[in-house]
Design a protein around this motif. Structure first.
Motif, PDB file in Angstrom:
ATOM      1  N   ARG A  86       0.847  -1.190   0.000  1.00 41.24           N
ATOM      2  CA  ARG A  86       0.000   0.000   0.000  1.00 41.24           C
ATOM      3  C   ARG A  86       0.882   1.238   0.000  1.00 41.24           C
ATOM      4  O   ARG A  86       2.048   1.170   0.362  1.00 41.24           O
ATOM      5  CB  ARG A  86      -0.898   0.013   1.234  1.00 41.24           C
ATOM      6  CG  ARG A  86      -0.121   0.219   2.540  1.00 41.24           C
ATOM      7  CD  ARG A  86      -1.049   0.115   3.746  1.00 41.24           C
ATOM      8  NE  ARG A  86      -0.436   0.578   4.959  1.00 41.24           N
ATOM      9  CZ  ARG A  86       0.232  -0.167   5.823  1.00 41.24           C
ATOM     10  NH1 ARG A  86       0.406  -1.455   5.576  1.00 41.24           N
ATOM     11  NH2 ARG A  86       0.732   0.349   6.928  1.00 41.24           N
ATOM     12  N   ASP A 142      -7.714   2.237  -3.419  1.00 40.12           N
ATOM     13  CA  ASP A 142      -8.061   1.188  -4.381  1.00 40.12           C
ATOM     14  C   ASP A 142      -6.839   0.552  -5.026  1.00 40.12           C
ATOM     15  O   ASP A 142      -6.901  -0.582  -5.501  1.00 40.12           O
ATOM     16  CB  ASP A 142      -8.975   1.735  -5.477  1.00 40.12           C
ATOM     17  CG  ASP A 142     -10.378   2.022  -4.964  1.00 40.12           C
ATOM     18  OD1 ASP A 142     -10.809   1.368  -3.999  1.00 40.12           O
ATOM     19  OD2 ASP A 142     -11.042   2.911  -5.531  1.00 40.12           O
ATOM     20  N   THR A 143      -5.704   1.258  -5.069  1.00 40.22           N
ATOM     21  CA  THR A 143      -4.516   0.738  -5.736  1.00 40.22           C
ATOM     22  C   THR A 143      -3.650  -0.128  -4.819  1.00 40.22           C
ATOM     23  O   THR A 143      -2.628  -0.639  -5.250  1.00 40.22           O
ATOM     24  CB  THR A 143      -3.659   1.884  -6.311  1.00 40.22           C
ATOM     25  OG1 THR A 143      -3.303   2.773  -5.255  1.00 40.22           O
ATOM     26  CG2 THR A 143      -4.406   2.639  -7.398  1.00 40.22           C
ATOM     27  N   ALA A 144      -4.062  -0.320  -3.574  1.00 40.56           N
ATOM     28  CA  ALA A 144      -3.345  -1.235  -2.682  1.00 40.56           C
ATOM     29  C   ALA A 144      -3.647  -2.663  -3.107  1.00 40.56           C
ATOM     30  O   ALA A 144      -4.606  -2.923  -3.834  1.00 40.56           O
ATOM     31  CB  ALA A 144      -3.775  -1.001  -1.234  1.00 40.56           C
ATOM     32  N   GLY A 145      -2.850  -3.592  -2.644  1.00 41.01           N
ATOM     33  CA  GLY A 145      -3.096  -4.976  -3.002  1.00 41.01           C
ATOM     34  C   GLY A 145      -2.155  -5.928  -2.318  1.00 41.01           C
ATOM     35  O   GLY A 145      -1.663  -5.656  -1.222  1.00 41.01           O
ATOM     36  N   GLN A 196      -1.237  -7.881  -7.369  1.00 44.19           N
ATOM     37  CA  GLN A 196      -2.679  -7.986  -7.541  1.00 44.19           C
ATOM     38  C   GLN A 196      -3.353  -6.867  -6.760  1.00 44.19           C
ATOM     39  O   GLN A 196      -3.320  -6.864  -5.535  1.00 44.19           O
ATOM     40  CB  GLN A 196      -3.182  -9.339  -7.037  1.00 44.19           C
ATOM     41  CG  GLN A 196      -4.685  -9.511  -7.142  1.00 44.19           C
ATOM     42  CD  GLN A 196      -5.170  -9.484  -8.575  1.00 44.19           C
ATOM     43  OE1 GLN A 196      -4.661 -10.207  -9.415  1.00 44.19           O
ATOM     44  NE2 GLN A 196      -6.145  -8.646  -8.860  1.00 44.19           N
ATOM     45  N   GLU A 197      -3.927  -5.905  -7.476  1.00 40.36           N
ATOM     46  CA  GLU A 197      -4.664  -4.833  -6.807  1.00 40.36           C
ATOM     47  C   GLU A 197      -5.985  -5.374  -6.285  1.00 40.36           C
ATOM     48  O   GLU A 197      -6.705  -6.047  -7.005  1.00 40.36           O
ATOM     49  CB  GLU A 197      -4.952  -3.678  -7.780  1.00 40.36           C
ATOM     50  CG  GLU A 197      -3.789  -2.780  -8.026  1.00 40.36           C
ATOM     51  CD  GLU A 197      -4.152  -1.557  -8.854  1.00 40.36           C
ATOM     52  OE1 GLU A 197      -5.341  -1.356  -9.178  1.00 40.36           O
ATOM     53  OE2 GLU A 197      -3.226  -0.811  -9.198  1.00 40.36           O
ATOM     54  N   ASN A 198      -6.278  -5.098  -5.034  1.00 39.17           N
ATOM     55  CA  ASN A 198      -7.570  -5.469  -4.485  1.00 39.17           C
ATOM     56  C   ASN A 198      -8.100  -4.425  -3.507  1.00 39.17           C
ATOM     57  O   ASN A 198      -9.160  -4.603  -2.938  1.00 39.17           O
ATOM     58  CB  ASN A 198      -7.547  -6.859  -3.832  1.00 39.17           C
ATOM     59  CG  ASN A 198      -6.404  -7.035  -2.871  1.00 39.17           C
ATOM     60  OD1 ASN A 198      -5.298  -7.292  -3.328  1.00 39.17           O
ATOM     61  ND2 ASN A 198      -6.632  -6.919  -1.589  1.00 39.17           N
ATOM     62  N   GLY A 199      -7.371  -3.341  -3.346  1.00 35.65           N
ATOM     63  CA  GLY A 199      -7.825  -2.253  -2.492  1.00 35.65           C
ATOM     64  C   GLY A 199      -7.628  -2.539  -1.014  1.00 35.65           C
ATOM     65  O   GLY A 199      -7.439  -3.683  -0.595  1.00 35.65           O
TER      66      GLY A 199
END
Length: 165
Positions: free
Chosen positions: A39, A134-137, A71-74
């Motif tokens: 993140r 949203d760009t965390a993952g 893998q972005e998943n927010g």
């Protein structure tokens, strides 16, 4: 180790990776598995900037190896803001995200969090706030170790099942 080998290889330096396990990310290693979170959402500007640089490097490894590692998943960081903790604070994270112009959504109340995320209905009426990036993952850690060794190429010799005396 594999990150160091990869960086050294880009400078033309040869390295040897010694691993006592049977793979570069054996089950006992902290780098084993498919779920290391990333993140940019930190209360510390330094950590946010450092993470942005790290993500650039991960994307470079993905391009060099053709491996999908990120893998972005927010990520939603929420709760009662009682000040800075080891993980930072909601307000501190919001301020850093705004200062660095990083995309995020801020929820000022528990009701706003519950409206956005019905599964968190228990937040309703609570003195909570939250920040969503949203760009965390997550990164596929085991796969990443192998990809970095692959990217290091001929400049990196890997020796598994090594005994260090």
């Amino acid at each position: 180790g594999t990150a160091t080998a990869f960086s050294l290889s880009q400078k033309g330096v040869t390295s040897v990776l010694l691993e006592k396990g049977s793979s570069l990310a054996p089950p006992t290693a902290s780098s084993n598995g498919d779920s290391r979170m990333y993140r940019k959402m930190y209360s510390s500007e330094f950590f946010s900037k450092m993470q942005a640089k790290a993500l650039d490097r991960w994307e470079e490894v993905e391009k060099l190896t053709g491996e999908k590692l990120l893998q972005e998943n927010g990520l939603l960081f929420y709760g009662e803001d009682t000040g800075e903790t080891v993980e930072g604070s909601v307000e501190g994270a919001r301020q850093v995200m705004e200062k660095l112009n990083l995309p995020h959504r801020y929820y000022a109340t528990g009701d706003e969090i519950a409206d956005a995320y019905p599964v968190l209905e228990g937040c309703r009426g609570k003195p909570y706030s939250g920040v969503c990036e949203d760009t965390a993952g997550h990164i596929r850690a085991s796969k990443a170790c192998n990809a970095m060794a692959k990217a290091a190429g001929e400049n990196c010799q890997v020796k598994l099942n090594s005994k260090i005396i």
